[in-house]
Design a protein around this motif. Structure first.
Motif, short mmCIF file in Angstrom:
data_model
loop_
_atom_site.label_atom_id
_atom_site.label_comp_id
_atom_site.label_asym_id
_atom_site.label_seq_id
_atom_site.Cartn_x
_atom_site.Cartn_y
_atom_site.Cartn_z
N ALA A 1 0.86 -1.18 0.00
CA ALA A 1 0.00 0.00 0.00
C ALA A 1 0.89 1.23 0.00
O ALA A 1 1.68 1.43 0.94
N LYS A 2 0.78 2.04 -1.06
CA LYS A 2 1.57 3.26 -1.18
C LYS A 2 0.62 4.43 -1.40
O LYS A 2 -0.36 4.31 -2.12
N ALA A 3 0.94 5.57 -0.78
CA ALA A 3 0.10 6.76 -0.93
C ALA A 3 0.98 7.99 -0.87
O ALA A 3 1.95 8.04 -0.10
N GLY A 4 0.60 8.99 -1.66
CA GLY A 4 1.29 10.27 -1.58
C GLY A 4 0.89 11.06 -0.36
O GLY A 4 1.62 11.93 0.11
N GLY A 5 -0.32 10.78 0.17
CA GLY A 5 -0.82 11.43 1.38
C GLY A 5 -0.71 10.51 2.57
O GLY A 5 0.31 9.87 2.80
N ASN A 6 -1.82 10.43 3.36
CA ASN A 6 -1.85 9.59 4.55
C ASN A 6 -2.33 8.19 4.23
O ASN A 6 -3.06 7.97 3.25
N ILE A 7 -1.97 7.24 5.09
CA ILE A 7 -2.53 5.89 5.04
C ILE A 7 -3.07 5.57 6.42
O ILE A 7 -2.36 5.70 7.42
N GLN A 8 -4.33 5.14 6.46
CA GLN A 8 -4.94 4.71 7.72
C GLN A 8 -5.41 3.28 7.58
O GLN A 8 -6.11 2.94 6.62
N ILE A 9 -5.03 2.43 8.53
CA ILE A 9 -5.36 1.00 8.48
C ILE A 9 -6.14 0.67 9.74
O ILE A 9 -5.66 0.86 10.86
N GLY A 10 -7.37 0.15 9.56
CA GLY A 10 -8.24 -0.10 10.69
C GLY A 10 -7.86 -1.31 11.52
O GLY A 10 -8.06 -1.33 12.73
N LYS A 11 -7.32 -2.35 10.85
CA LYS A 11 -6.95 -3.57 11.57
C LYS A 11 -5.46 -3.83 11.39
O LYS A 11 -4.70 -2.92 11.09
N TYR A 12 -5.06 -5.07 11.54
CA TYR A 12 -3.64 -5.39 11.56
C TYR A 12 -3.00 -5.33 10.18
O TYR A 12 -3.67 -5.37 9.15
N ALA A 13 -1.68 -5.24 10.19
CA ALA A 13 -0.88 -5.35 8.98
C ALA A 13 0.14 -6.46 9.21
O ALA A 13 0.72 -6.56 10.30
N GLY A 14 0.37 -7.28 8.19
CA GLY A 14 1.28 -8.40 8.33
C GLY A 14 2.56 -8.20 7.56
O GLY A 14 3.20 -7.15 7.63
#
Length: 262
Positions: A158-171
């Protein structure tokens, strides 16, 4: 002229030109989520889908050519061959954050964002929101802000020029942001997860991951067995607030309740 065994036309009619409505040409992929990265031997990489298509303010998103006027034809005897009238024109309408050009034959973007077609209208959204990043979306690469309600599956990016918000876990995934990253749960990278952000990083916990942050890292409970390079501060202020294993290099200060273990 000694032209033998050659067909010579003696009379010709005039073919009818059937009418056609204006043809719409979309300058982006209208089938979102369709696999487009083909590998060797015709295999498709299902992690690379065109779910996100970045456009800039003022980009031409769709354009139309003029209609074809119907013209009757004639047979060799002069009989009229009626031309068929124009069919129904395809929908050609600007939607959210898009507009017509001055001539009215093209649709332009009003903002930087992600372009998509919905109900015959061309739209551009400044923020994209998905349930998860997995085989349903493929990898995400967006110039704006990305909100992920669920999680990022192992092996995805997941790449973004702005913000990244993730609601649950990341592996075991890769997360890159031009601004801030917010992990509402945390990350268990299994020594393969990576995080890179040019702003601040907020997380409940981070385990077995490689982190590069140009701002400040705010972690609630723990940073365990991670490689951390932070230009600003590393701040842990939860109940545990512990740093265990790994390596931490901070440009300013490190705040925690427990450093290392027995």
């Amino acid at each position: 002229e000694h032209r033998y065994n050659v067909q010579i036309p003696a009379a010709e009619g005039l073919p009818a030109v059937h009418g056609e409505p204006p043809m719409v040409v979309y300058l982006f992929e209208t089938e979102r989520g369709k696999p487009y990265l083909q590998m060797d031997y015709g295999r498709i990489n299902l992690r690379e889908l065109n779910f996100v298509q970045n456009v800039r303010d003022g980009d031409t998103l769709a354009q139309t050519g003029g209609p074809t006027e119907p013209k009757d034809g004639k047979t060799v005897t002069g009989a009229v061959i009626p031309a068929e009238p124009e069919g129904e024109a395809e929908s050609f309408q600007p939607g959210t954050n898009t507009r017509f050009n001055e001539e009215g034959n093209a649709i332009l973007s009003d903002i930087d964002g992600n372009v998509y077609l919905q109900h015959g209208k061309v739209n551009v959204e400044p923020v994209i929101q998905v349930k998860n990043v997995d085989y349903s979306t493929g990898n995400i690469d967006f110039d704006g802000t990305v909100i992920i309600d669920g999680s990022i599956a192992d092996g995805f990016t997941a790449k973004a020029g702005g913000n990244i918000q993730i609601g649950k876990y990341a592996g075991k995934c890769t997360i890159e942001a031009g601004r801030n990253i917010i992990l509402k749960a945390g990350m268990h990278g299994s020594d393969q997860g990576t995080i890179e952000c040019r702003g601040d990083l907020y997380a409940k916990y981070i385990e077995n991951a490689s982190i590069r942050c140009q701002g400040t890292i705010f972690a609630e409970e723990a940073v365990m067995h991670c490689e951390v390079f932070v230009s600003g501060n590393l701040v842990l202020k939860g109940r545990r607030a512990e740093i265990i294993g790994g390596r931490v290099i901070a440009g300013k200060t490190v705040w925690c309740k427990q450093l290392g273990n027995m």
